[in-house]
Design an enzyme around this catalytic site. Structure first.
Site, mmCIF file in Angstrom:
data_model
loop_
_atom_site.group_PDB
_atom_site.id
_atom_site.type_symbol
_atom_site.label_atom_id
_atom_site.label_comp_id
_atom_site.label_asym_id
_atom_site.label_seq_id
_atom_site.Cartn_x
_atom_site.Cartn_y
_atom_site.Cartn_z
ATOM 1 N N LYS A 74 -3.365 0.399 -24.458
ATOM 2 C CA LYS A 74 -3.891 0.278 -25.828
ATOM 3 C C LYS A 74 -2.688 0.257 -26.784
ATOM 4 C CE LYS A 74 -8.462 2.208 -24.812
ATOM 5 N NZ LYS A 74 -8.463 2.955 -23.531
ATOM 6 N N ARG A 91 -2.742 -2.668 -17.784
ATOM 7 C CA ARG A 91 -3.998 -1.940 -17.606
ATOM 8 C C ARG A 91 -3.769 -0.840 -16.594
ATOM 9 N NH1 ARG A 91 -8.152 -4.582 -20.692
ATOM 10 N NH2 ARG A 91 -9.421 -2.885 -19.888
ATOM 11 N N GLU A 125 -0.442 4.916 -0.387
ATOM 12 C CA GLU A 125 -1.151 6.190 -0.536
ATOM 13 C C GLU A 125 -0.187 7.370 -0.411
ATOM 14 O OE1 GLU A 125 -2.656 3.708 1.020
ATOM 15 O OE2 GLU A 125 -4.850 3.927 0.969
ATOM 16 N N THR A 150 -4.733 5.969 -21.245
ATOM 17 C CA THR A 150 -4.538 4.639 -20.681
ATOM 18 C C THR A 150 -3.158 4.173 -21.125
ATOM 19 O OG1 THR A 150 -5.687 3.730 -22.591
ATOM 20 C CG2 THR A 150 -6.962 3.921 -20.564
ATOM 21 N N ASP A 201 -7.604 13.490 -24.466
ATOM 22 C CA ASP A 201 -7.611 12.072 -24.070
ATOM 23 C C ASP A 201 -6.976 11.300 -25.227
ATOM 24 O OD1 ASP A 201 -8.172 9.415 -23.599
ATOM 25 O OD2 ASP A 201 -10.223 9.770 -22.916
ATOM 26 N N TYR A 210 0.849 -1.200 0.000
ATOM 27 C CA TYR A 210 0.000 0.000 0.000
ATOM 28 C C TYR A 210 0.880 1.243 0.000
ATOM 29 C CZ TYR A 210 -5.004 -0.864 0.271
ATOM 30 O OH TYR A 210 -6.292 -1.147 -0.047
#
Ligand code: DSN
Length: 416
Positions: free
Chosen positions: A226, A232, A53, A223, A197, A51
Site C-alpha cells: 500500500k 503484494r 519452507e 501489507t 495493523d 520452495y
C-alpha cells in the site's frame, strides 16, 4: 515481454491493457500504489521457482544458499526501517498475517477487540463474515457518533466489559491518527496483547510522516504494497519475546513455502523506503491528502471527521443525494478510480453504501502535487454534480489521460 507475446498473446494483451489503464487514470484507491521497476523485476524473477519452507538455516528443502541470504536481508531491512526487534517477512498478504497473530496468541473462542468494519476496521479485525469473527469471539469498538473520531473512553470501557485477549488498533478507512500510547494503556489495563495493523499507513511511518506504533505494540502487521510501495505481501514485526510464537504461527501454522520472489521484492522496497526520496514522498502523500480534502470541502463535500491527517479520506455523499456505488462508477468512467465505502453509522447497505474512499499514495508516486489535488477535487465535483452527462464524462476522461501523460508512473515510464 516479447517472449510472453510470442507464447500467449491473450494474456500479453491483457497485461498491456492494464498497463495502459494504470498509466491513463487517476488512481485514488487508498490501498493501491505504483511499485518501482526494480520491485517489479524482483517480483518477476526466477526466485519464484524455489520452495523454502522453514527459516534461514532451518529449511525443509535443500538449495537455499541464495534464498537464505535474500530473506535475511529483507528481515534486517524491515527491522532497521521500523526499529523492530523481530520481523517475519513470509506472510502472503495482510489477512494471513493477521490470522497468524491470532494463532500465535489465542485459541478459538477467545475474545478479540477491533475496530468495527463499517467504522473503518478491516474484515480480519473480527468481522462476522471473516474467520476472525467466526473462530473467535469478536467484539468491536465504534467511532464517536458526534465527531467520527476514535473515543478512547468507549474503547477502554468496551475492553473492560469484554476482557479481550488481543486488542487491535489500525484501520482501512479512518482518516486520522490513532493514539497508540492510549491503546497500550488500555491493553495493559485488561492484560491484552496489543496488535496494530498498520497496512494502510506503513509507508507514512517508514517515511516519518506518521507516528510509529512499533514501540507501543506487542505486534505490528502490515501489507507491503500500500503506502509502503512494495510487492503484494506482508510482514509481522514484534518484540523479541514473541518472535518464536509468531514464526511458528506463520510457518507451519498457516502457510507453506514463502514466496521467495516476493521476499526479494520486499527487500528492494525496504531499501527504497529507507531513502531520503521516500521520506519526501511520505510527506507529500500527506500534504496531497490535505490539499485534496481542502478542495473537496471547498466544493461542499462532507468528509468523515472533517478532513484527514493521513493518506486517505472518506467522502459521505449523503448531502449530494448520490449513492457511493453510482458515484464510484461514474468517476471511473471519467478516469478517476475510487471505491465505494461505508461511512460510520451508514444507513445504506454495504453493497451500495453512502460513501467513497480515496487516497493519495498512488498519485503522489507519479509526481502529483497540491495543484493537481485541487484539479482532482474540482473534477470530482463536476462529475458528481452532473452524473448522467456522458459527454462531460468522456471529455473529462480525455483531459485526465492528457494530464497523466505528463506524469509517468513508476514502472510505467515506457507507456506514452
Ligand atoms: N483491501 C484493502 C483495502 O482496500 O483497504 C485492505 O486489505
Amino acid at each position: 515481454m516479447q517472449e510472453l507475446l510470442a507464447s500467449d498473446q491473450e494474456i500479453y494483451n491483457l497485461i498491456k491493457q492494464e498497463e495502459q489503464r494504470q498509466a491513463d487514470k487517476i488512481r485514488l484507491i487508498a490501498s493501491e500504489n505504483y511499485v518501482s521497476l526494480p520491485v517489479l523485476q524482483a517480483t518477476g524473477s526466477v526466485l519464484t521457482n524455489k520452495y523454502s519452507e522453514g527459516y534461514a538455516g532451518r529449511r525443509y528443502y535443500e538449495g537455499q544458499q541464495v534464498i537464505d541470504l535474500v530473506e535475511n536481508i529483507a528481515i534486517q531491512r524491515a527491522k532497521d526501517l521500523f526499529g523492530a526487534e523481530h520481523a517475519n517477512v513470509q506472510p502472503y498478504s495482510g489477512s494471513p498475517a493477521n490470522l497468524a497473530v491470532y494463532l500465535a496468541f489465542i485459541k478459538p473462542g477467545d475474545t478479540i477487540l477491533g475496530m468495527a468494519l463499517p467504522h473503518g476496521g478491516h474484515l480480519t479485525h473480527g468481522s462476522p463474515v471473516s474467520i476472525s469473527g467466526k473462530y473467535f469471539h469478536a467484539c468491536s469498538y465504534a467511532l464517536d457518533p458526534e465527531t467520527g473520531l476514535l473515543n478512547y473512553d468507549t474503547i477502554r470501557q468496551t475492553a473492560i466489559d469484554n476482557q479481550p485477549k488481543i486488542i487491535i488498533a489500525g484501520h482501512s478507512a479512518y482518516p486520522r491518527i490513532p493514539d497508540f500510547a492510549k491503546f497500550r494503556e488500555i491493553a495493559d489495563e485488561v492484560g491484552a496483547i496489543l496488535m496494530v495493523d498498520m497496512a494502510h499507513f506503513a509507508g507514512l511511518v517508514a517515511g516519518g510522516a506518521h507516528p510509529s506504533p512499533v514501540l507501543h505494540a506487542d505486534v505490528v502487521t502490515t501489507t507491503t504494497h500500500k503506502s509502503l510501495r512494495g510487492p503484494r505481501g506482508a510482514m509481522i514485526l514484534c518484540k523479541a519475546q514473541h518472535a518464536a510464537a509468531i514464526d511458528k504461527a506463520v510457518f507451519p501454522g498457516i502457510q507453506g513455502g514463502p514466496h521467495d520472489n516476493t521476499t526479494a521484492a520486499i527487500a528492494v522496497a525496504m531499501k527504497e523506503a529507507a531513502s531520503d526520496e521516500f521520506k519526501s514522498y511520505a510527506v507529500q502523500v500527506v500534504q496531497n491528502a490535505r490539499s485534496l480534502a481542502d478542495s473537496l470541502l471547498a466544493n461542499n463535500f462532507n468528509l468523515v471527521t472533517g478532513g484527514t491527517d493521513n493518506h486517505l479520506m472518506l467522502i459521505d455523499l449523503t448531502n449530494k443525494g448520490i449513492g457511493g456505488k453510482r458515484a464510484a462508477k461514474a468517476l471511473d468512467k471519467a478516469g478517476i478510480v475510487t471505491n465505494y465505502n461505508a461511512v460510520p453509522f451508514d444507513k445504506r447497505k454495504p453493497t451500495d453504501p453512502s460513501g467513497i474512499r480515496i487516497g493519495t499514495s498512488a498519485v503522489t508516486s507519479r509526481g502529483f502535487k497540491e495543484q493537481e489535488m485541487v484539479y482532482i477535487g474540482e473534477k470530482i465535483n463536476r462529475i458528481l454534480a452532473d452524473i448522467d452527462n456522458n459527454e462531460l464524462i468522456e471529455q473529462t476522461a480525455a483531459e485526465i489521460k492528457e494530464l497523466c501523460s505528463r506524469f509517468p508512473a513508476p514502472g510505467l515510464e515506457h507507456i506514452s
